[in-house]
Write an enzyme that holds these catalytic residues in place. Structure first.
Site: not given
Length: 763
Positions: A140, A468
């Site tokens: 990224d 998450d």
């Protein structure tokens, strides 16, 4: 993959409940010691009409502490472990299922490429048929150094993978395996092995020099690789096209060859939100769906290398089987850290957390997804529920490609892959991964998700920096169970932060993201009432989501303690002589609670010093990082600013020892000029001023004949002791001292608090 249903087949795993009656008894005792405190406030409220707001605030804090303890013991009450039997897998399945492995990295400076490469190499070398594996690396940060490192590592992997499997190497991250300078000697090591070991170590050292040299010197890349790096010219980190490179392809599908290796850097544009790690994970899911479409996906952070070569086999034991296919969404491995500093000085190795909380929640609806070391079922990530599978709704959805395009995007190739995943069928891929690059670039584009359900109903869920927990909350809401895989040795090892600012940054990000979920439509209270989230599972989520929020009552209680001393007002129980036994309730609570927590550290093989370090750091973290996390979310709610995902700096140790004792400064708390240290420094100064007033007799005369007592003073002194790292920072120098700017702000705030307290005594 066909699952056998022979009744005589031995089970793939055993579910073992761990009861601890003595521990549960003391948890109940602590609850009954907490309960009298808010009751005391109610009974004696009439005696404190003058300072009723102060008394009421103390009541609310103590009520919170009691409630928080209830949801904590509810979570820990029924711990469960799973014992897996990977040697029985082939009795259950005709062939092992494919697994797509995801590695995410975001910043080559904070996350050194050599760490990422070791994680990748350990994944490529797991004990699993290579023809069933594919490794996708998400960069990224769009760094050519990451791509260069992967290319160099793939050449090394062609030697490393066969070497590991030939000699049954236990540690398959080279930097750990070669951490010892000495050559393995002894009659159990053949000359052939010693020769190969030395040659392999030389190859790894050469690889390390190339990668570290590229990072340090930032030199131009080799001329023969220029064509692969032209796309990196004249681009910015947040403004670049999609870059996907098939670094290695197992074209012949040979089980003992190296798995596929693919580099991905998704498109980023300043005008499009990229949703941090969750966005990167969704791109990985789509690209891998087009290329390999494995029914299971493993995701690990770039610093979490495989520590147990049979990790994938252990996870498959928990995910396969006719019943688990319809019930279990993912298999989570606990986070365990290597080369942790002795006695955990920063309190971030989470040993007790995973031992008791993770196993406790495993006994309810299943562990939370913790962002790394997790094996996902692809069709669950694509949004299916157990009811869809039970009622065969997934089969109907698979046939409706127009409906799938609305949810999953306009790519017809990807929609076909989604339909195959829903039906549990193998996708007929092109002969080469290269042939799917055009479609892969399409689904990795920054505008592909527009108008779809990505990040809302399918994929990793957006809206929080802790994607998450947000994602696992949605999964549990649909009625899925999850399982905890804890093989021996542990499945994965990672590195914990090794400095004060880094540890605080990580804690602030967690607190911010968790609180974002708590105040959103994904609050577990709603899912318990209107979804299939079990009550105790909802309470477990509430416990973790309140990590940051609990800093507010704790900060208020600490401030009230100082207020009681400065104004000479009663705070902790002060009762008439006929009721003096109540005076000992806070003392009993303090003693029993600390013995209880100490027993948990002993049970997990830790020392008293580790316990004390964790107690100190919990207070420091609560009064600094968590407070800033609450402020960040408050500013977001007010529309003043958005929360930001802050990457945690990764530090690699090349030593195999359990501690870094060779460095005399290892474990010393460090500071920077971040505002994160202002609240905790202010609190420390306030407590020191309050204690100074007691020592020098500067307290005003008590009103009503009752003032602050010895318990108040002892608690304040204990709090100062818990803030010892910050206290040392008042006198430290350089990075070990609190910066002057932070000290000035904190001193001004502390003086304002003391002046305000003194004025309340005059009014």
């Amino acid at each position: 993959m066909d699952i056998k249903t022979c009744s005589s087949t031995l089970p793939l795993y055993e579910r073992i409940s761990r009861k601890n009656v003595v521990k549960n008894f003391f948890e109940i005792i602590i609850f009954f010691l907490l309960l009298p405190l808010p009751v005391y406030r109610i009974i004696f409220l009439r005696d404190h009409t003058v300072d009723s707001s102060y008394w009421l605030l103390a009541f609310l804090c103590e009520l919170w502490f009691t409630f928080y303890w209830v949801i904590l013991i509810s979570t820990k009450w029924n711990p469960v472990e799973y014992k897996t039997h990977p040697d029985r897998l082939l009795q259950w399945v005709d062939e092992l299922p494919s697994v797509d492995m995801f590695v995410t990295t975001a910043d080559p400076e904070l996350e050194p490429p050599i760490i990422t490469i070791n994680t990748v190499l350990s994944l490529l070398a797991v004990d699993y048929p290579a023809s069933k594996l594919a490794c996708y690396v998400s960069d990224d940060g769009c760094s050519p150094i990451i791509l260069y490192s992967l290319m160099e590592a793939s050449n090394f992997a062609k030697l490393w993978v066969p070497f590991c499997k030939k000699h049954n190497v236990k540690l398959r991250a080279p930097f750990r395996y070669f951490s010892s300078e000495s050559l393995p000697l002894g009659h159990e090591y053949s000359r052939e092995f010693q020769r190969e070991w030395k040659a392999m170590k030389d190859e790894y050292e050469q690889l390390s020099r190339k990668i570290i040299g590229a990072v340090v010197e930032k030199a131009s890349l080799p001329c023969d690789l220029v064509k692969d790096f032209e796309v990196f010219l004249n681009i910015e980190r947040i403004n670049h096209p999609t870059i996907i490179k098939v670094i290695w392809e197992n074209k012949r599908g040979i089980a003992d060859e190296m798995p596929h290796l693919v580099y991905i850097s998704r498109e980023k544009r300043p005008t499009h939100p990229h949703h941090y790690k969750a966005g990167a994970m969704n791109v990985l899911a789509r690209v891998s769906g087009l290329m390999t479409n494995a029914p299971f996906m493993l995701n690990v952070d770039c610093d979490m290398f495989v520590n147990n070569p049979k990790t994938v086999l252990h996870a498959m034991c928990l995910l396969l089987g006719p019943k688990n296919e319809k019930e279990v969404a993912f298999c989570q491995c606990p986070q365990v850290f290597y080369d942790g500093l002795k006695d955990d000085p920063f309190g971030n190795q989470l040993v007790v957390l995973f031992e008791y909380l993770a196993k406790g929640v495993a006994g309810i609806q299943g562990p939370f997804y913790s962002g790394t070391g997790c094996f996902h079922r692809r069709k669950v990530i694509y949004g299916l529920s157990p009811d869809d599978i039970e009622n065969n709704t997934n089969g109907k959805l698979a046939k409706d490609h127009k409906l799938l395009q609305i949810s999953f995007g306009s790519s017809k190739d990807f929609v076909t892959a989604v339909a195959d995943a829903f039906k549990g069928e193998k996708t007929e891929f092109a002969k080469s991964l290269e042939n799917s690059l055009e479609a892969a670039n399409q689904v990795a584009a920054c505008g592909y998700e527009s108008g779809t359900d990505w990040g809302k109903k399918v994929g990793w869920i957006y809206g929080s920096t802790t994607e998450d927990i947000n994602t696992s909350l949605i999964i549990h809401r649909k009625g899925w169970r999850t399982v905890l895989s804890w093989p021996d040795p542990p499945a994965f090892l990672g590195c914990a932060p090794t400095s004060g600012p880094t540890a605080m940054t990580q804690q602030k990000r967690w607190a911010t993201g968790l609180l974002e979920i708590l105040v959103s439509k994904n609050c577990p209270i709603f899912f318990t009432l209107f979804g299939k989230l079990q009550l105790r599972q909802g309470l477990a989520y509430l416990w973790i989501l309140c990590w940051g929020l609990r800093s507010i009552p704790e900060l208020c209680y600490a401030a009230l303690l100082a207020y009681s001393i400065i104004t000479n007002s009663p705070f902790l129980p002060f009762l008439p002589k006929s009721q003096e036994p109540a005076f000992y309730i806070p003392i009993a609570l303090f003693v029993i609670y600390n013995l209880y927590t100490l027993s948990e550290y002993f049970a997990t093989g830790q020392s008293i010093r580790a316990w004390w370090n964790n107690q100190k750091m919990r207070i420091v973290t609560s009064m600094s990082a968590w407070v800033l996390g609450v402020v960040s979310v408050a500013l977001k709610i007010l529309g003043i600013s958005e929360t930001v995902f802050e990457v945690t700096k990764k530090d690699q140790s090349t030593s195999s020892s359990s501690s870094n004792d060779t460095d005399g400064d290892a474990g010393r708390f460090t500071f920077d000029e971040s505002p994160i240290f202002v609240p905790v420094t202010t609190l420390l100064l306030v407590q020191l001023m309050a204690l100074a007033m007691v020592v020098f007799g500067m307290q005003p005369r008590a009103r009503g004949g009752h003032g602050s007592g010895i318990l108040d003073v002892l608690c304040s002194a204990w709090l100062v002791l818990c803030l010892w790292p910050v206290l040392k920072g008042l006198f430290g120098k350089g990075k070990y001292g609190i910066p002057l700017s932070t000290l000035c702000k904190s001193t001004a705030l502390a003086l304002l608090f003391v002046v305000w307290c003194r004025r309340t005594t005059m009014s």
